[in-house]
Design a protein around this motif. Structure first.
Motif, short mmCIF file in Angstrom:
data_model
loop_
_atom_site.label_atom_id
_atom_site.label_comp_id
_atom_site.label_asym_id
_atom_site.label_seq_id
_atom_site.Cartn_x
_atom_site.Cartn_y
_atom_site.Cartn_z
N UNK A 250 0.83 -1.21 0.00
CA UNK A 250 0.00 0.00 0.00
C UNK A 250 0.86 1.26 0.00
N UNK A 251 1.94 1.25 0.78
CA UNK A 251 2.83 2.41 0.85
C UNK A 251 3.43 2.67 -0.52
N UNK A 252 3.91 1.63 -1.18
CA UNK A 252 4.52 1.80 -2.50
C UNK A 252 3.50 2.28 -3.53
N UNK A 253 2.28 1.75 -3.46
CA UNK A 253 1.24 2.17 -4.40
C UNK A 253 0.92 3.64 -4.20
N UNK A 254 0.76 4.06 -2.96
CA UNK A 254 0.46 5.47 -2.67
C UNK A 254 1.60 6.37 -3.11
N UNK A 255 2.83 5.90 -2.93
CA UNK A 255 3.98 6.68 -3.35
C UNK A 255 3.97 6.87 -4.87
N UNK B 47 3.03 10.35 -9.62
CA UNK B 47 2.31 10.59 -10.88
C UNK B 47 1.46 11.86 -10.80
N UNK B 48 0.80 12.06 -9.68
CA UNK B 48 -0.02 13.26 -9.50
C UNK B 48 0.87 14.51 -9.52
N UNK B 49 2.00 14.45 -8.82
CA UNK B 49 2.92 15.60 -8.80
C UNK B 49 3.50 15.86 -10.19
N UNK B 50 3.81 14.80 -10.94
CA UNK B 50 4.34 14.96 -12.30
C UNK B 50 3.31 15.64 -13.19
#
Length: 164
Positions: free
Chosen positions: A94-99, A104-107
């Motif tokens: 879950x941590x990796x998925x959220x990261x 992607x959102x920041x990009x």
């Protein structure tokens, strides 16, 4: 006493754990703060604990109050370790998925551009054009020679694309 400052879920070499695993002898008592400090995947957790127990050591997980040894078969304890290990693995996923989603959102918002370049590529290209050798440039710019060659190659590729 072995203490490590790296993540149990990371891909880095865990030198202290490696040293511990090599030095285990029958009768050793191994105290680990928590299951998720030893491993973040269920397969790693079970293989590490099984290896330690097979060598004759007793493994104590302090936070979970679980003990494993070759002297006793604790099926409920093993089940509990596997459930907690599976939860730790799920948490890590879950941590990796959220990261990934955050990056992607920041990009897409133009906020994530990666590490800023610290080498003045234009100055290196000017020196190359002036006939300065890559080894001299590397010394002057305090960078590796391979970096100079990489910049030269990138510049040559860009030049080819613009002339083609």
């Amino acid at each position: 006493m072995y203490e490590e400052k790296v993540s149990a879920g990371g891909r880095t070499e865990r030198m202290e754990l490696t040293h511990l695993r090599r030095r285990i002898e029958p009768g050793d008592e191994i105290h680990i703060y928590s299951i998720d400090r030893l491993a973040r995947s269920l397969s790693d957790l079970t293989s590490i604990v099984d290896e330690m127990v097979d060598k004759g050591a007793t493994v104590h997980f302090l936070k979970e109050n679980l003990t494993f040894s070759s002297d006793k078969q604790d099926f409920a304890g093993k089940l509990m370790m596997q459930v907690l290990g599976a939860i730790a693995e799920f948490e890590r996923s879950l941590i990796r998925q959220r990261q990934r989603e955050g990056i992607e959102k920041a990009k897409s918002a133009g906020k994530y551009k990666g590490k800023p370049r610290t080498i003045d590529r234009e100055a290196i290209i000017k020196m190359l054009s002036a006939g300065v050798s890559p080894s001299q440039i590397a010394k002057l710019a305090n960078i590796g020679v391979a970096t100079v060659y990489r910049i030269r190659k990138e510049y040559a590729e860009i030049s080819q694309r613009t002339t083609a």
